[in-house]
Design an enzyme around this catalytic site. Sequence first.
Site, PDB file in Angstrom:
ATOM      1  N   THR A 204       0.884  -1.169   0.000  1.00 34.18           N
ATOM      2  CA  THR A 204       0.000   0.000   0.000  1.00 34.18           C
ATOM      3  C   THR A 204       0.914   1.209   0.000  1.00 34.18           C
ATOM      4  O   THR A 204       2.072   1.099   0.369  1.00 34.18           O
ATOM      5  CB  THR A 204      -0.820  -0.001   1.320  1.00 34.18           C
ATOM      6  OG1 THR A 204      -1.630  -1.165   1.360  1.00 34.18           O
ATOM      7  CG2 THR A 204      -1.701   1.219   1.477  1.00 34.18           C
ATOM      8  N   ARG A 232     -13.457  -7.992  -1.002  1.00 34.11           N
ATOM      9  CA  ARG A 232     -12.766  -7.783   0.280  1.00 34.11           C
ATOM     10  C   ARG A 232     -12.244  -6.338   0.345  1.00 34.11           C
ATOM     11  O   ARG A 232     -11.676  -5.823  -0.605  1.00 34.11           O
ATOM     12  CB  ARG A 232     -11.596  -8.752   0.400  1.00 34.11           C
ATOM     13  CG  ARG A 232     -10.732  -8.583   1.664  1.00 34.11           C
ATOM     14  CD  ARG A 232      -9.508  -7.711   1.417  1.00 34.11           C
ATOM     15  NE  ARG A 232      -8.596  -7.680   2.572  1.00 34.11           N
ATOM     16  CZ  ARG A 232      -7.549  -6.871   2.652  1.00 34.11           C
ATOM     17  NH1 ARG A 232      -7.272  -6.028   1.673  1.00 34.11           N
ATOM     18  NH2 ARG A 232      -6.772  -6.889   3.698  1.00 34.11           N
ATOM     19  N   GLY A 256       0.257  -2.736   5.449  1.00 28.81           N
ATOM     20  CA  GLY A 256       0.356  -4.069   6.046  1.00 28.81           C
ATOM     21  C   GLY A 256      -1.010  -4.713   6.186  1.00 28.81           C
ATOM     22  O   GLY A 256      -1.972  -4.302   5.518  1.00 28.81           O
TER      23      GLY A 256
END
Length: 353
Positions: A204, A232, A256
Site C-alpha cells: 500500500t 474484500r 500491512g
Amino acid sequence: MNDVTRRGFIQTAAAGTVAGLLAPSSVRAAANGSAAISGPVVVASANGLGAVDKAAGMIGGGSDTLDAVIAGVNLVEEDPSDHSVGYGGLPNEDGVVELDSCVMHGPTCRAGSVAALRNIKTPSRVAQVVMQRTDHVMIVGEGALRFARAHGFEEVNLLTDDARKIWLRWKETHSNRDDWITPEDPNDGAGADARAELQYTYGTINCCALAPGGDLSGVTTTSGLSYKIPGRVGDSPIIGAGLYVDNEVGAAGSTGRGEAVIKICGAHTVVEEMRHGLSPKEACLAALRRIEKTTTEKRLRRKDGRPNFDVKFYAVAKDGRYGAAAIWSGAKYSVHADGKTRHEPCAFLYQRG
Ligand code: GLY
C-alpha cells in the site's frame, strides 16, 4: 526531534534553553511553547520516496496539502512495476484488480473514500472527488465505478501482463492457500508459511503532509491483499483505520495486514495517542501493541506466539515531529523534512529472526 517525547520537548521549550539545538532545522520552538516549521514535513511508506518529494515540492510552491499528497501517490498508482498499488496491482482471486483509497483534508475536516473500485488507475483522485462533489464519504464497487465514469475518469484494464502471470502462478498452485476457512479447521487458510512461497502482498502507499502554516492532509491507496476474495475491503479506504487526520493534532496512516488495523481503528488510535502526549514514533508503537493484544487466532501467530504478519504505522504531528513503526525490524519509511528526502528506519516491536 522525532525521538524526543512531547513532555521532554515542552520541558525543553519551557526552559527557554536549547530547543533549537535539539530540533531539526525544520522544527523550531516558538515563543508559546508549540513549534513552527520552516518547510513541509511529509512522510510515506517506503515505496513513497518519489511521492514525498513531489508533495513537498508542491507544498513549498503553495499547493494545498491534500492536492500535494494525492499528486505524490499518483506517481505510484500509475507505476505498473509497483504490484501493490493502482495500475499493475495484484488482482483478487478471480484475476480482477480492485482498488481501495481514502483521503482526508485537515483544514476542512473533510474526507472521501472508494473501495473495490475497478478499471480506474487513480482511486485517490476518485476519493477526492467523492469528498468534493458528494454528500457522502465512501462509495464502493459498481457504484464507485459509475461515479468515476460520471466524472470523466478514463477506464483501463488494470491487470498488466506481469501481474496476470503472478496471479496465474498463484491460481495454478494455491490448493488451500487462499482466504477461505473451513468450520472444521479455523486454522486453515493461507498462513504466513504458505504465503512466503508465493508472491503475496498487502502493500500500500500512505502519505501524510504538514505544511509550514500548520495544515495537515493524508491519503492511502492500494490494490489490497493479493488474491483476496472479491469485494474484500482492507484498512486503506477506511477513515480511522488506514488514515486519519486531525488538523489540531497530526496525521497517521498504515500499511500491512489491513484486517489487523481495522480491528483497532489503527490510524485514529495513533492520532489519539499523539493527542494524549506521545511522540509520533511512540504513538505508532502503542497502536502496534494493541494489534499484538487483539491477534487471538492461532493461525496468525508464529510458534513463539508473535504475529506472523507485519503492520506499519506512519505519523506526523502538528509541531513537525514525525515517526513510523513496524511490528518487525528492518522496515524503512520515506521522509521529507529539513529540505531533504530520504529513507529512515522504522522503530519496531520485534527483531526479525
Ligand atoms: N493495508 C492494505 C490492505 O490490507 O488492504
